[in-house]
Design an enzyme around this catalytic site. Structure first.
Site, short mmCIF file in Angstrom:
data_model
loop_
_atom_site.label_atom_id
_atom_site.label_comp_id
_atom_site.label_asym_id
_atom_site.label_seq_id
_atom_site.Cartn_x
_atom_site.Cartn_y
_atom_site.Cartn_z
N LYS A 222 0.83 -1.21 0.00
CA LYS A 222 0.00 0.00 0.00
C LYS A 222 0.86 1.26 0.00
CE LYS A 222 -4.37 -1.87 1.55
NZ LYS A 222 -5.38 -2.03 2.61
N ARG A 256 -3.28 -10.15 4.98
CA ARG A 256 -3.74 -10.13 3.58
C ARG A 256 -2.61 -9.57 2.73
NH1 ARG A 256 -6.06 -6.58 0.12
NH2 ARG A 256 -7.67 -7.39 -1.27
C1 7PJ Z 1 -8.09 -4.52 2.36
C2 7PJ Z 1 -9.12 -5.37 1.98
C3 7PJ Z 1 -7.69 -4.47 3.74
C4 7PJ Z 1 -9.39 -6.12 4.16
C5 7PJ Z 1 -8.41 -4.29 0.25
C6 7PJ Z 1 -5.59 -3.08 -1.55
C7 7PJ Z 1 -6.95 -2.52 -1.44
N1 7PJ Z 1 -9.77 -6.18 2.87
N2 7PJ Z 1 -9.31 -5.21 0.65
N3 7PJ Z 1 -8.39 -5.29 4.59
N4 7PJ Z 1 -7.64 -3.86 1.26
N5 7PJ Z 1 -10.01 -6.89 5.07
O1 7PJ Z 1 -5.31 -4.26 -1.35
O2 7PJ Z 1 -4.69 -2.24 -1.88
O3 7PJ Z 1 -6.81 -3.73 4.17
S1 7PJ Z 1 -8.29 -3.74 -1.41
#
Ligand code: 7PJ
Length: 277
Positions: A222, A256
């Site tokens: 990010k 994640r």
């Molecule tokens: C997240 C997500 C996060 C959870 C995305 C990206 C944006 N789900 N989905 N937590 N971020 N739970 O991966 O840059 O931080 S999409």
């Protein structure tokens, strides 16, 4: 042991687990074509599982700052074939990254094991839809919407505001019968936050854990990593690992990420050191 059921499988959340990111938005594929994208997605899922991912997170809506909204039908068309193909071939927990009730219900019918909602079940019908699936849910904090969230986000105390918000969403879940033991909390790194807000939230990961919930962190590649290190996009791996290592030491157990193997190995060592007697 701290077992949490995810549909037909369960995970011991006293140990760390990696959730591999599988974006099925059109801009995440180099060439068009429905078969090409399904094939590409499947191979990516297989690779992440070989590298040690416990969960594959399938998402059909881009939530990058400023991203265009997607229709329910578009989201179903992107996500459903991929979830179906993975669950037919591979014995793995599939998570669906969605805020859309119809997608939650559809994914659950194909064997998905977790609902991951960056809007914490705020859309009309989402609470009831998620409750009806019987699956665990990940509730994430976001300030504003993906279209506006990075326009000078402002908090009196970012940690207090995120905690209060998530406690409110937990109460909403309990009102529709989603048991507290099925809820995972996520501070929403990068969703309506400055670098300082993100750092403070990571510094206080233990506060969410101490509320009595498992904590998921999504910070892989990010903007905050590039901002903190002054690096271009393609060089965010080491910084992502450092920030995730910090979150692990403060109690987060699901990570994640895009880069599965480096995180699996880093977390395996951190966990071994913690458990050695
Ligand atoms: C997240 C997500 C996060 C959870 C995305 C990206 C944006 N789900 N989905 N937590 N971020 N739970 O991966 O840059 O931080 S999409």
């Amino acid at each position: 042991m701290s077992l949490m059921p995810f549909g037909d499988k369960s995970l011991d959340l006293s140990l760390p687990h990696v959730m591999g990111i599988l974006n099925v938005t059109p801009d995440s594929f180099s060439d068009g074509g429905a078969f090409d994208s399904l094939d590409t997605a499947l191979r990516q899922a297989e690779k992440m599982i070989c590298e040690g991912a416990s969960i594959i997170d399938v998402g059909g809506e881009s939530t990058r700052p400023g991203a265009a909204p997607v229709t329910v039908q578009q989201e179903l068309d992107r996500v459903m074939p991929v979830i179906e193909a993975i669950k037919q071939r591979i014995d793995v927990i599939v998570s669906v990254d969605t805020s859309t009730p119809d997608v939650m219900v559809g994914a659950a019918s194909l064997g998905a094991g977790l609902i991951n909602d960056v809007r914490a079940l705020e859309r009309d019908g989402a609470l009831v839809a998620a409750a009806n699936t019987g699956l665990p849910v990940c509730l994430m904090h976001m300030k504003g919407s993906p279209q506006t969230m990075q326009n000078q986000p402002d908090y009196v105390s970012v940690v207090d505001e995120v905690v209060d918000y998530l406690i409110g969403r937990v109460a909403a879940c309990r009102n529709v019968g989603i048991d507290q033991s099925r809820i995972i909390l996520d501070p929403g790194i990068g969703f309506g936050k400055t670098l300082s807000h993100n750092l403070l939230l990571l510094q206080n990961t233990h506060v969410l854990k101490q509320l009595g919930f498992e904590v998921l962190i999504g910070l892989s590649r990010k903007t905050m990593i590039a901002e903190a290190l002054n690096l271009p996009v393609e060089e965010r791996l080491f910084g992502s690992m450092g920030a995730n290592a910090s979150a692990f030491s403060k109690g987060a157990r699901i990570f994640r990420v895009h880069d599965v193997r480096p995180h699996v190995e880093m977390l395996a060592l951190m966990s071994r050191i913690e458990r050695e007697s």
